[in-house]
Design a protein around this motif. Structure first.
Motif: not given
Length: 140
Positions: A98-116
């Motif tokens: 997990t790199l960060c979270i983007i909150e949109a419309m009260k939903v927390m979306n975890e942004i995961k790394s696609q690369v190492a």
């Protein structure tokens, strides 16, 4: 949509500078995404006056994979206040971290790394509003 049109779209996408594309045609949906290496070239001023020797050129290449926001929302570097950030500049990350979270419309979306790789830079601050496809960080 017939397969010939899809193949043409995929070929045009691959040849283009676009890194992500989403298309809808009725019930048919197509999302194409590719990793893009970022390169920056910086050179010193090459203006020459009389009796001046040519200046050495300095070329600096920076490469890395841009992590872009998949949606519009608010960027959070941690899961909550008083929590450590998911990643900091210089941290090693693996695919799926997990790199960060983007909150949109009260939903927390975890942004995961696609690369190492190693986090080279973070382009946004905690609590910033981010746009779709905005660069969040660069991983090398």
């Amino acid at each position: 949509m017939d397969t010939d049109k899809i193949k043409i779209i995929m070929e045009l996408f691959e040849k283009s500078d676009i890194s992500k594309m989403h298309m809808e045609d009725g019930d048919f949906k197509l999302t194409l995404e590719k990793n893009v290496e970022v390169q920056t070239v910086a050179m010193k001023d090459k203006t020459l006056g009389e009796n001046e020797n040519p200046k050495e050129e300095s070329v600096e290449l920076k490469s890395g994979i841009e992590v872009k926001s998949p949606l519009v929302g608010t960027y959070y570097q941690a899961s909550g206040e008083n929590q450590p950030p998911f990643v900091s500049v210089g941290d090693e990350v693996k695919v799926g971290d997990t790199l960060c979270i983007i909150e949109a419309m009260k939903v927390m979306n975890e942004i995961k790394s696609q690369v190492a790789g190693r986090v080279q830079s973070i382009k946004v601050e905690n609590g910033d509003a981010v746009e779709y496809d905005q660069v969040l960080m660069v991983i090398e």
